[in-house]
Design a protein around this motif. Structure first.
Motif: not given
Length: 173
Positions: A41-46, A55-57, A69-71
């Motif tokens: 996944v790609i997460l975008e901040g403000s 993705v772990a699950g 998320l992994k880690s």
């Protein structure tokens, strides 16, 4: 029409769940299957900066999607991700059955009638209780077209065209 590498906005991280670093996701389409199938996944901040995460699950819990998320294994590690927008690459989406389409593939199509009249471009899709509604705009007008099989008679993603057969009176002012 999107190419496979373009990120598609799917939802927003709205909170954390439990102590093990799971994230609560509000899916904008109301459908979870796409997110459940993702490898990254790609997460975008403000600040509009985007980061990619493995993705772990993913699972559904009480009508909310939970993403791991992994880690990340602790609530304190993921707290800073709350509020970020969630994107994914289009080429990760699962295949759909014949005649079904992702909204991101339909948005931007030119909409024409069976007689060849150009109505405009599909700019938005509204989810309703019974069927989606396509918002089509041109420079002069906006049309609301129900996503019904007898109204939407053809979709050609390669050509970028949706063909509609509006019932009498649908476009009357």
């Amino acid at each position: 029409m999107l190419n496979g590498a373009e990120p598609v906005l799917l939802g927003k991280i709205v909170g954390v769940h439990g102590l093990k670093g799971q994230l609560k996701v509000a899916c904008f389409s109301g459908e979870y299957d796409t997110v459940l199938a993702l490898a990254t996944v790609i997460l975008e901040g403000s600040d509009k900066r985007r980061e990619t995460f493995e993705v772990a699950g993913a699972t559904i819990h009480r009508n909310r999607l939970l993403l791991t998320l992994k880690s990340f294994t602790d609530i304190n590690q993921v707290q800073h991700l709350v509020g970020r927008l969630l994107y994914a690459r289009r080429d990760q989406f699962p295949s759909l059955p014949e005649g079904e389409y992702y909204w991101c593939d339909l948005t931007g199509l030119q909409v024409v009638t069976g007689e060849g009249e150009v109505l405009g471009q599909l700019v938005e899709i509204i989810a309703t209780g019974s069927n989606d509604v396509y918002v089509v705009r041109n420079e002069q007008r906006e049309y609301l077209i129900p996503a019904l099989d007898d109204v939407v008679v053809g979709i050609d993603l390669e050509a970028g065209i949706m063909t509609v057969s509006p019932p009498d009176g649908l476009f009357d002012l």
